[in-house]
Motif scaffolding. Structure first.
Motif, mmCIF file in Angstrom:
data_model
loop_
_atom_site.group_PDB
_atom_site.id
_atom_site.type_symbol
_atom_site.label_atom_id
_atom_site.label_comp_id
_atom_site.label_asym_id
_atom_site.label_seq_id
_atom_site.Cartn_x
_atom_site.Cartn_y
_atom_site.Cartn_z
ATOM 1 N N THR A 89 0.837 -1.203 0.000
ATOM 2 C CA THR A 89 0.000 0.000 0.000
ATOM 3 C C THR A 89 0.869 1.249 0.000
ATOM 4 O O THR A 89 1.678 1.437 0.923
ATOM 5 N N PRO A 90 0.736 2.117 -1.011
ATOM 6 C CA PRO A 90 1.485 3.377 -0.987
ATOM 7 C C PRO A 90 0.973 4.264 0.153
ATOM 8 O O PRO A 90 -0.226 4.506 0.271
ATOM 9 N N VAL A 91 1.892 4.709 1.012
ATOM 10 C CA VAL A 91 1.508 5.529 2.162
ATOM 11 C C VAL A 91 2.290 6.838 2.183
ATOM 12 O O VAL A 91 3.385 6.934 1.626
ATOM 13 N N ARG A 92 1.697 7.832 2.817
ATOM 14 C CA ARG A 92 2.400 9.047 3.222
ATOM 15 C C ARG A 92 2.462 8.959 4.735
ATOM 16 O O ARG A 92 1.460 9.035 5.421
ATOM 17 N N GLN A 93 3.672 8.745 5.243
ATOM 18 C CA GLN A 93 3.851 8.481 6.669
ATOM 19 C C GLN A 93 4.289 9.735 7.408
ATOM 20 O O GLN A 93 5.243 10.396 7.009
ATOM 21 N N HIS A 94 3.575 10.040 8.497
ATOM 22 C CA HIS A 94 3.948 11.137 9.398
ATOM 23 C C HIS A 94 4.586 10.504 10.621
ATOM 24 O O HIS A 94 3.948 9.704 11.308
ATOM 25 N N GLU A 95 5.850 10.829 10.881
ATOM 26 C CA GLU A 95 6.595 10.209 11.974
ATOM 27 C C GLU A 95 6.964 11.201 13.062
ATOM 28 O O GLU A 95 7.342 12.330 12.781
#
Length: 178
Positions: A89-95
């Motif tokens: 799954t392509p994700v935009r991750q906020h870390e």
């Protein structure tokens, strides 16, 4: 070469990690492989469960990936966002990335199942010189060496808490090396 993920719809994902520094300023990193960005080094951490705070997620992930139940995340070092593919799954991750100190050691207990599931290939301690090497493998976040340079001495000698920095969104500039 065309990047098939460039225009993919991204699913938002929250995550947290913990920078572990030893008494000499070396940082513990995990070598991971990702279908979109390739092999890279990053701190222990991962996705936050729906009912977790970023700090609690960082603590759980640190324990799961290292077996170090005696360590907890300290102060917030930084936040950042980036794109990658998580289990297809392509994700935009906020870390959220936290800072702590710990002894120079390897993972404790059997963490092999977690490492296999998360495509963690290896681990090692990186010295400040290792991080500064222009030929080093890709790091997440890419600005990790300078972030640690800014806080290492104050944290190690005085436990002076860093002022958290928001790095914003950092696009993938190049595919990491295999």
């Amino acid at each position: 070469m065309r990047n098939p993920w460039r225009n993919a719809r991204r699913t938002p994902r929250r995550a947290a990690r913990t920078v572990v520094l030893d008494e000499h300023g070396s940082v513990f990193l995990l070598r991971s492989d990702n279908s979109e960005v390739g092999v890279h080094w990053t701190m222990p951490g991962g996705g936050i469960e729906a009912d977790e705070t970023p700090w609690a997620g960082a603590r759980r992930e640190l324990w799961e990936e290292t077996g170090w139940s005696d360590l907890e995340p300290g102060p917030l070092l930084c936040t950042w966002e980036h794109d990658f593919t998580w289990h297809g799954t392509p994700v935009r991750q906020h870390e959220h990335i936290y800072l702590t100190g710990g002894p120079h050691r390897g993972p404790v207990g059997d963490v092999s199942a977690v490492h296999a599931a998360d495509r963690i290939l290896d681990w090692r301690w990186w010295t400040p010189a290792d991080l500064a090497d222009e030929n080093a493998d890709a790091l997440w976040p890419p600005r990790l060496p300078e972030l640690l340079d800014e806080v290492r001495e104050g944290w190690l000698t005085e436990r002076r808490e860093p002022r958290p920095i928001d790095l914003g969104y950092i696009p993938n500039s190049r595919r990491a090396r295999p």
